[in-house]
Scaffold this motif. Structure first.
Motif, mmCIF file in Angstrom:
data_model
loop_
_atom_site.group_PDB
_atom_site.id
_atom_site.type_symbol
_atom_site.label_atom_id
_atom_site.label_comp_id
_atom_site.label_asym_id
_atom_site.label_seq_id
_atom_site.Cartn_x
_atom_site.Cartn_y
_atom_site.Cartn_z
ATOM 1 N N VAL A 1 -7.878 6.645 5.187
ATOM 2 C CA VAL A 1 -7.424 5.265 5.423
ATOM 3 C C VAL A 1 -6.011 5.257 5.993
ATOM 4 C CG1 VAL A 1 -6.855 3.083 4.299
ATOM 5 C CG2 VAL A 1 -8.912 4.316 3.625
ATOM 6 N N LEU A 2 -5.181 6.201 5.470
ATOM 7 C CA LEU A 2 -3.781 6.233 5.901
ATOM 8 C C LEU A 2 -3.610 6.631 7.373
ATOM 9 C CD1 LEU A 2 -2.026 7.731 2.779
ATOM 10 C CD2 LEU A 2 -1.422 5.604 3.921
ATOM 11 N N TRP B 1 -9.846 12.909 -4.983
ATOM 12 C CA TRP B 1 -10.087 11.509 -4.631
ATOM 13 C C TRP B 1 -9.068 10.949 -3.638
ATOM 14 C CZ3 TRP B 1 -5.926 8.583 -6.075
ATOM 15 C CH2 TRP B 1 -5.140 9.072 -7.139
ATOM 16 N N MET B 2 -8.076 11.745 -3.320
ATOM 17 C CA MET B 2 -7.094 11.254 -2.337
ATOM 18 C C MET B 2 -7.587 11.425 -0.902
ATOM 19 S SD MET B 2 -3.243 11.638 -3.357
ATOM 20 C CE MET B 2 -2.539 10.787 -4.752
ATOM 21 N N ILE C 1 -8.417 8.118 0.725
ATOM 22 C CA ILE C 1 -7.152 7.391 0.936
ATOM 23 C C ILE C 1 -6.405 7.978 2.122
ATOM 24 C CG2 ILE C 1 -4.953 6.748 -0.098
ATOM 25 C CD1 ILE C 1 -6.219 6.765 -2.775
ATOM 26 N N GLY C 2 -6.464 9.317 2.173
ATOM 27 C CA GLY C 2 -5.817 9.998 3.292
ATOM 28 C C GLY C 2 -6.392 9.539 4.617
ATOM 29 N N PHE D 1 0.827 -1.203 0.000
ATOM 30 C CA PHE D 1 0.000 0.000 0.000
ATOM 31 C C PHE D 1 0.867 1.261 0.000
ATOM 32 C CE2 PHE D 1 -2.932 2.742 2.779
ATOM 33 C CZ PHE D 1 -3.585 3.265 1.672
ATOM 34 N N TYR D 2 1.854 1.294 0.909
ATOM 35 C CA TYR D 2 2.749 2.462 0.984
ATOM 36 C C TYR D 2 3.516 2.622 -0.319
ATOM 37 C CZ TYR D 2 1.893 2.294 6.013
ATOM 38 O OH TYR D 2 1.310 2.274 7.236
ATOM 39 N N MET E 1 1.308 4.198 -2.786
ATOM 40 C CA MET E 1 1.132 5.611 -2.419
ATOM 41 C C MET E 1 2.352 6.434 -2.823
ATOM 42 S SD MET E 1 -1.758 6.040 -1.425
ATOM 43 C CE MET E 1 -1.587 7.787 -1.164
ATOM 44 N N GLY F 1 -1.206 10.741 5.687
ATOM 45 C CA GLY F 1 -2.654 10.839 5.574
ATOM 46 C C GLY F 1 -3.139 12.248 5.905
ATOM 47 N N SER G 1 2.841 7.207 8.286
ATOM 48 C CA SER G 1 1.612 7.000 7.541
ATOM 49 C C SER G 1 0.559 7.998 7.997
ATOM 50 C CB SER G 1 1.152 5.559 7.765
ATOM 51 O OG SER G 1 -0.191 5.440 7.469
#
Lengths: 601, 498
Positions: B189-190, B182-183, B186-187, B162-163, B166, B205, B201
Motif C-alpha cells: 500500500v505504501l 503482516w507488514m 502495508i508495504g 497513515f504515516y 506507520m 514500502g 513512502s
C-alpha cells in the motif's frame, strides 16, 4: 470517541463550506468561448526586447477567446526576416515620427508602395494625400477621417500606446538645464555644458548610443538610430524643430524662413557665420569655406534624386521638393506675400538681420551680411505641402559641401562597387586602422574625428556661429557605444556616461532616487501598434477577425503595467494630432465580430 | 561487544550528539534571520508574526542546546542516552508546525534507539506530507481555490495520519534485519503514495516488503548498509528531503494550486510585497510569485531529470559497447564522442534551440546532447575494468552471448559511478535550464519556470528584490540538495570505503 469523530466531521464540513472553489466563483463553464465554436488562432510576431508587450497581448487575446502563438525573435534582423517572409498574423511594431509632422507618420507606413507599407487601399491613399495639403482644423478633420478608416473601419493596425521619453543626466557634472529633451529631433549637443563651465574646454562630454555600426555619415544615405543623432549634429539644416515640434530657424543655417501664399513656395534667408570644418591631425580646422546657398541647392537636389548616390535611403522623404534655387531678384520677395497674411516675404525674411537686405547675391564669394548682401534659397513643391518644412528639419536635409562631396564621389553610381569605390561618409574612412582617411566636411556644430567599436570621438567645429549662443559649449564629445540599456544605465549611474537618452520605464525610481542623477521626462512621437498581415492569412481577408483582435486590446492595462508612463494611442498620428477618437476594449464587440467571422467562413 | 571507554570518542560517534549541534546551528541561523526580518527598517515598525517566529526558533535553539548538554552528561555517567533524555525529543516534533524541519526531524530521531532506514523514511514521509499540507493550505487565503482542493487536502491529511501510525509501528516492530510478515501488504500500500510524489513512502514500502518477505538476507544487509551510510550524513538527508519535497509539491500542485494565478495577468495587483494572499508577492504582471515558483518546479525538475537520464542512457550504452569491444569499435565511438565533447555544451544548446525553436522538448534535447560524451567516458572506464574480472570470463566460458554478458553481468556492476555522476550533474542541468530561460532561449516567457521568474526579478533587483531572491533561492537550494545528496551517495557506493 464516536462523538468526537462526529464533531470532527461536522467541523470539517463546516470549514469546507467556507472555502470558495473556482467553480463557485466563475459560476460554471466558460460562456464566451462556447458560442464561437473553434478558437481562432493568432500568431504574434515580436522581438525579445518587447517581451512584456507580447505577454500582455497574449493574456488579453487569450482571455477574449483566441488561441495565441508567440513568435519571439531575438533581434531586429531576424524579426524583419520573419516579417518579410509573412510568418505572422500580427506583428508588434513601433514607429517614431522623427520629423514631427503627421504626413511622415502615415505616408511611408500605410500608403500603397510606401517604404514600410504592406497596406494597399486606394481610399486610404486618397485620404493621406488630401490630409497632407491641409493645415490646422482642416488637417485635424482629415486625419480623423483617415484614422477612422485605418483603425476602426478596416483595422489595418491595432494601436497599443504612445511612449514617453525619459532622459537620465549625470547632473553631478553636467548642467541638467543645458540638456534639452526634444519630442522629435535628435539630441542637441551644442547647448550642453558642464556645471563648472571652465571644464567645457578640457573635459570630454560622454554620450551614449546603442548601435556601433554606422550606416553612413552622408546624411542622405541613412535614416536609422545608428546615425540620426550623429548626422544631426554634424550637418546644419535650413530649419530646426523646437522641443515641441514647431519648425523654426533657431539654431539653423537660415535667419528666417517663410511660406509664401499658396503653400507651395518656401523662402530661406541664409546666414554667413558658418564655415565647413574638416579634420587634420585629430583636430578640427576651419576650411574657410562658407556654408552657402550653392551647397544648399546641391544638398537638396541630391537628397530628392534617388540616383544621386547608391543606397539612397531618404529620397522618399524629399520627393515633394520640385525645385531648389537661389533667388537673386529682390523684387520677387517684395511682391510676394506670406501665406495667410498681408506681410511681404521680404519683410518677413528681414526680421532680426544684422543689416537690412540691400542685395541678393548669387555667388558665395559676394556674401557679406554685415553690408546687406544675402543669399536667399527658394524651394517649391508641386502641390501645396506645408509639411515639407518638417522634412527639411530632418537629419537627411543636412547641408554638405558641394566641393568636397563631388571630389570624393567620383565613381559611377550605376556601377558602384562597395569594395573598391569609397563613398562620401563611408564609416570605414573614420574607423581607426588602415582604412582611416577622414574626408568629412561638417557644416554642423561638431565633426567626427574617428571611431572604433567602443566609442566615436567628436570635436567642435571652430567656425560654427562663433560668439553666438549657438556656438558649441563643450569642445570634446565622445559617444560611447553600449548595446544593452541596463548596462548603459549602470554606466550613467557611475558617471561613465553623462547623458542617457532612454531610461527604461521600470527604472525611473532608480534614477530619481540617485542624487547624482536628474530624470527629464517629455512626450515622444513613438507609437507601438500591431500591424496586421495583409496577404495570405485569415486576418488578411477578414476585417471582422481583425476588428475582433482590435477590440480585445485594452490600452489601460498596458498603461498600468508601465506604471502610468504610457499614453493611449489611436494611430501613429496620435502623438502629433489629437483627433478625439479613442479605442476602448469591448468584449461584446469581440464576440460579435468573431461571430460574424465564423459565419462568413 | 566492544566497550568504548574514551568519553570524547563516545561523544564523537554518538549520532544524536552530533545532530544536536547540527540542529542547533540551523535553528540559530534561522532565528537570527527572523530577528533581522522582524523589524521593518523602512517604516520603523515591528512585524509581530515574524517576531513570534523568532522567539519560537530562539526557544527551540536553547532547548536543543539543553538537550545536547543532557546527552553529554548521560554519556559521561552511563555511557548511553537515558530514556528520560530521549523523551525530551517529543516537544521538538511539534516545531514542524512553524516549519522547523531540522529540529522536528531531530526530535523524531532522538526519541527512539531503534533507527532503521525504514524509520527514517517514515519520519520524512510524515514531515513531507505535513509541509505539503501547510504550503497548499496557504491557498486558502486566495479569493478561491481549485475545485479539487478539498478532496486533495483530505487525502493528504489521511496520508499524514497513515504515516504517523506507520512511524510508531516501524519504531517498535521493525529491526535492522526483520519486519513482521503482516507488514507485507502495508508495504505494498505504501508504494502507491508515489503518485503524490512522496518518494519516502515508496522507499519505506520497498524496505518493508524486502524485510517482511525475508528471502534474501544479503540483499537486506546491502540495503540496510547503503542507507545507513547515506542517512548518517545529515546534509545528504536534508538534500534528499528537499528534492523529494519539491518533487512532491510539483506533482500535487495541479490539485491544490490554480494555474491561472501563475499565468494570468492581474493588473490590479502589480508588484505587491508578500502578504498572506500572495505569500511571496506578485510580479510586474500581477501574477502570484508563490504559485509561479511551485509550478516552475515542474519544468525545472522534468528538464533536469530528463536531461540527465537521456544522456546517461545513450552515453552509458555507447560507453559500455566501446569499453567491452575495444579496438576499432572503441576508437570509432570514442573519437566521434570526442568531437562532440570539443563543442562547448551551452553553445551547442543555444545553437540547437536557435535552429529548432524554444520549447520544453527541444530544451531537453539541447541539454542532453552536450553531456553524452562525459557519461560515455565514465561508463567505458568502468566497463573496461569489469570486463577483465573472473565472473565475466566464466560467463563467456559458459557460452553467454555478448549482449547478455554486457547487459546482465557488466552493466549492473558498473552502475554505481553512473548513478553518482548523474546525481551530481543533475544540479548542473537544472542550472542550465534556468540559464537558457534567463537568456530568453528556454520556454515561453509567460510559462512559469525558475529561470523565467528570475529574469523578471533581475529587472527589479533594486526596487522589488523579493522577485529575484525567491526564485534564486529555490534554484540554489535545489542544486545544493542534489550536490549534497550526490556526495552522500558517492560515499555510500564507493567500493573503496566499503
Amino acid at each position: 470517541m464516536k462523538r468526537l469523530f462526529a464533531l470532527l466531521l461536522v467541523a470539517v464540513l463546516a470549514l469546507a463550506g467556507c472555502v470558495q472553489t473556482k467553480k463557485d466563483v466563475e459560476g460554471g463553464g466558460d460562456a464566451d468561448t462556447s458560442t464561437s465554436g473553434e478558437k481562432p488562432s493568432v500568431e504574434i510576431l515580436g522581438m525579445a526586447s518587447n517581451e512584456n508587450d507580447l505577454n500582455i497581448l497574449r493574456d488579453q487575446l487569450t482571455k477574449n477567446g483566441f488561441d495565441v502563438v508567440l513568435n519571439i525573435q531575438p533581434d531586429y534582423g531576424s524579426f524583419s526576416a520573419q516579417k518579410d517572409a509573412g510568418n505572422y498574423d500580427v506583428a508588434l511594431s513601433s514607429w517614431t515620427t522623427v520629423t514631427g509632422n503627421p504626413d511622415y507618420a502615415v505616408r511611408g507606413l500605410f500608403k500603397t508602395g510606401g517604404d514600410y507599407s504592406v497596406v494597399s487601399d486606394s481610399k486610404l491613399d486618397e485620404l493621406i494625400d488630401k490630409a497632407s495639403t491641409l493645415t490646422g482644423d482642416e488637417a485635424k478633420e482629415a486625419y480623423k477621417e483617415l484614422e477612422q478608416l485605418l483603425v476602426f473601419d478596416q483595422a489595418y493596425i491595432a494601436p497599443l500606446y504612445i511612449s514617453n521619453k525619459a532622459q537620465g543626466i549625470y547632473s553631478a557634472e553636467v548642467n541638467p538645464k543645458t540638456v534639452r529633451l526634444p519630442k522629435s529631433r535628435a539630441q542637441v549637443w551644442e547647448s550642453i555644458s558642464f556645471n563648472d563651465e571652465s571644464l567645457n574646454e578640457s573635459e570630454t562630454l560622454v554620450l551614449h548610443q546603442a548601435i556601433s555600426t554606422l550606416t553612413s555619415l552622408d546624411p542622405i544615405k541613412g535614416n536609422d538610430g545608428s546615425i540620426n543623432t550623429l548626422n544631426t549634429n554634424m550637418y546644419v539644416r535650413l530649419v530646426n524643430l523646437t522641443d515641441d515640434d514647431k519648425v523654426v530657424s533657431d539654431g539653423s543655417l537660415s535667419y528666417n524662413h517663410v511660406m509664401a501664399d499658396g503653400n507651395s513656395e518656401f523662402y530661406f534667408i541664409l546666414r554667413d557665420d558658418i564655415n565647413f570644418a574638416k579634420v587634420e591631425n585629430d583636430t578640427a580646422v576651419d576650411t574657410k569655406e562658407l556654408v552657402s546657398a550653392e551647397d544648399v541647392v546641391f544638398s537638396l537636389n541630391r537628397a530628392k534624386d534617388p540616383n544621386s548616390v547608391p543606397d539612397h535611403r531618404t529620397y522618399s522623404i524629399h520627393e515633394n521638393i520640385e525645385t531648389v534655387e537661389i533667388v537673386t531678384d529682390i523684387a520677387e520677395l517684395q511682391n510676394g506675400k506670406v501665406a495667410g497674411s498681408d506681410e511681404t516675404i521680404l519683410d518677413a525674411l528681414s526680421k532680426g538681420l544684422p543689416a537690412p537686405v540691400t542685395e541678393l547675391v548669387d555667388s558665395k564669394e559676394d556674401v557679406d551680411n554685415a553690408s546687406g548682401k544675402y543669399q536667399v534659397v527658394k524651394i517649391t513643391t508641386p502641390n501645396p505641402f506645408p509639411q515639407v518644412l518638417n522634412y527639411l528639419a530632418h537629419q537627411s536635409g543636412g547641408i554638405v559641401s558641394e566641393k568636397q562631396v563631388s571630389s570624393i564621389n567620383t565613381y559611377d553610381v550605376a556601377n558602384y562597387d562597395p569594395n573598391k569605390d569609397v563613398a562620401y561618409g563611408d564609416q570605414a574612412t573614420v574607423t581607426e586602422g588602415n582604412t582611416y582617411n577622414n574626408h568629412l566636411y561638417a557644416s554642423g556644430p561638431y565633426i567626427l574625428v574617428k571611431k572604433n567599436d567602443y566609442e566615436a570621438t567628436f570635436v567642435k567645429n571652430p567656425a560654427y556661429r562663433v560668439g553666438s549662443e549657438y556656438e558649441p559649449k563643450i569642445k570634446n564629445i565622445s559617444v560611447r557605444f553600449i548595446d544593452d540599456n541596463d548596462s548603459a544605465l549602470s554606466a550613467l549611474r557611475n558617471g561613465e556616461i553623462h547623458v542617457l537618452q532612454s531610461v527604461p520605464e521600470t527604472k525611473y525610481d532608480v534614477v530619481t532616487s540617485d542624487k547624482n542623477l536628474t530624470l527629464n521626462q517629455a512626450d515622444s512621437n513613438a507609437v507601438s501598434y500591431l500591424q496586421f498581415n495583409t496577404s495570405g492569412r485569415e486576418v488578411s481577408d477578414s476585417a471582422d477577425l481583425r476588428k475582433a483582435i482590435l477590440y480585445s486590446i485594452n490600452q489601460e492595462e498596458f498603461i498600468t503595467y508601465y506604471q502610468g508612463n504610457k499614453r493611449p494611442a489611436v494611430s501613429t498620428v496620435s502623438p502629433l494630432i489629437d483627433t478625439g477618437l479613442k479605442l476602448e476594449a469591448d468584449k461584446e464587440k469581440v464576440t460579435e465580430f468573431l461571430k460574424a467571422y465564423n459565419e462568413s467562413k | 561487544m566492544k566497550v568504548i571507554s574514551n568519553g570524547k570518542l563516545l561523544l564523537k560517534i554518538t549520532q544524536e550528539y552530533g545532530n544536536a549541534h547540527f540542529t542547533l546551528s540551523f535553528s540559530a541561523i534561522f532565528s537570527f534571520l527572523f530577528l533581522l526580518y522582524s523589524f521593518n527598517f523602512n517604516s520603523q515598525t515591528v512585524r509581530p508574526i515574524v517576531l513570534t517566529l523568532f522567539l519560537i526558533y530562539l526557544l527551540t535553539t536553547l532547548y536543543v542546546w539543553f538537550i545536547s548538554k543532557q546527552i553529554k552528561r548521560d554519556l559521561a555517567t552511563s555511557r548511553e542516552i537515558q530514556k528520560r533524555t530521549r523523551l525530551l525529543g517529543i516537544p521538538l516534533i511539534f516545531t514542524i508546525l512553524v516549519g522547523n524541519i531540522f529540529s522536528s526531524s531531530y526530535g523524531f530521531t532522538l526519541i527512539t534507539k531503534n533507527k532503521t532506514p525504514e524509520y527514517i523514511f517514515a519520519i520524512y514521509a510524515f514531515l513531507t506530507q505535513i509541509l505539503i499540507i501547510g504550503i497548499s493550505g496557504l491557498n486558502l487565503f486566495k479569493p478561491y481555490v481549485v475545485d479539487s482542493f478539498l478532496l486533495a487536502i483530505s487525502l493528504f491529511i489521511a496520508l499524514t495520519i497513515f504515516y504517523g501510525v506507520m512511524l510508531v509501528l516501524v519504531a517498535n516492530l521493525v529491526s535492522s534485519t526483520f519486519a513482521p510478515k503482516w507488514m507485507l501488504p502495508i508495504g505494498i500500500v505504501l508504494l502507491f503514495p508515489l503518485l503524490t510524489g512522496n518518494l519516502f513512502s515508496f522507499l519505506l514500502g520497498f524496505g518493508l516488503i524486502k524485510k517482511a518477505r525475508n528471502k534474501d538476507a544479503s540483499s537486506i544487509e546491502k540495503w540496510q548498509k547503503m542507507w545507513r551510510k547515506i542517512l548518517s550524513n545529515s546534509m545528504a538527508v536534508f538534500g534528499l528531503f528537499f528534492i523529494i519535497f519539491m518533487f512532491s509539491l510539483s506533482v500535487i500542485s495541479p490539485w491544490t494550486f490554480d494555474y491561472d494565478f501563475a499565468t494570468e495577468n492581474n493588473y490590479s495587483a502589480i508588484l505587491q510585497t508578500p502578504t498572506l494572499e500572495y505569500p511571496l508577492g506578485t510580479d510586474d504582471f500581477g501574477r502570484d510569485l508563490f504559485s509561479r515558483i511551485v509550478f516552475g518546479a515542474q519544468i525545472s525538475l522534468i528538464v533536469g531529470f530528463s536531461a540527465t537520464v537521456i544522456p546517461s542512457v545513450i552515453g552509458g550504452t555507447l560507453g559500455a559497447l566501446s569499453g567491452y569491444y575495444g579496438k576499432k569499435t572503441d576508437n570509432i565511438i570514442m573519437r566521434l564522442l570526442d568531437i562532440l565533447y570539443a563543442i562547448p555544451g551551452i553553445l551547442l544548446a543555444i545553437a540547437i534551440i536557435a535552429a529548432f525553436g524554444a520549447n520544453t522538448v527541444n530544451l531537453i534535447i539541447a541539454l542532453s546532447v552536450g553531456s553524452i560524451p562525459t557519461y560515455a567516458r565514465t561508463m567505458r572506464a568502468t566497463v573496461m575494468q569489469i570486463s577483465n574480472y573472473e565472473f565475466v570470463e566464466s560467463a563467456r566460458a559458459l557460452g553467454a552471448s555478448d549482449s547478455s554478458i554486457i547487459f546482465k553481468h557488466i552493466v549492473p556492476n558498473s552502475l554505481a559511478p553512473m548513478i553518482v555522476k548523474a546525481t551530481l550533474t543533475i544540479g548542473g542541468a537544472v542550472i542550465s535550464t534556468s540559464s537558457l530561460s534567463f537568456l530568453g532561449l528556454g520556454v515561453e516567457p509567460h510559462i512559469p519556470e525558475w529561470g523565467n521568474i528570475l529574469k523578471i526579478g533581475s529587472t527589479y533587483l533594486e526596487t522589488h528584490s523579493y522577485l529575484a531572491i525567491f526564485p534564486g533561492l529555490c534554484i540554489m537550494l535545489l542544486v545544493l540538495s542534489f550536490n549534497f545528496f550526490g556526495d552522500g551517495l558517492r560515499d555510500a557506493l564507493d567500493p573503496k570505503t566499503n
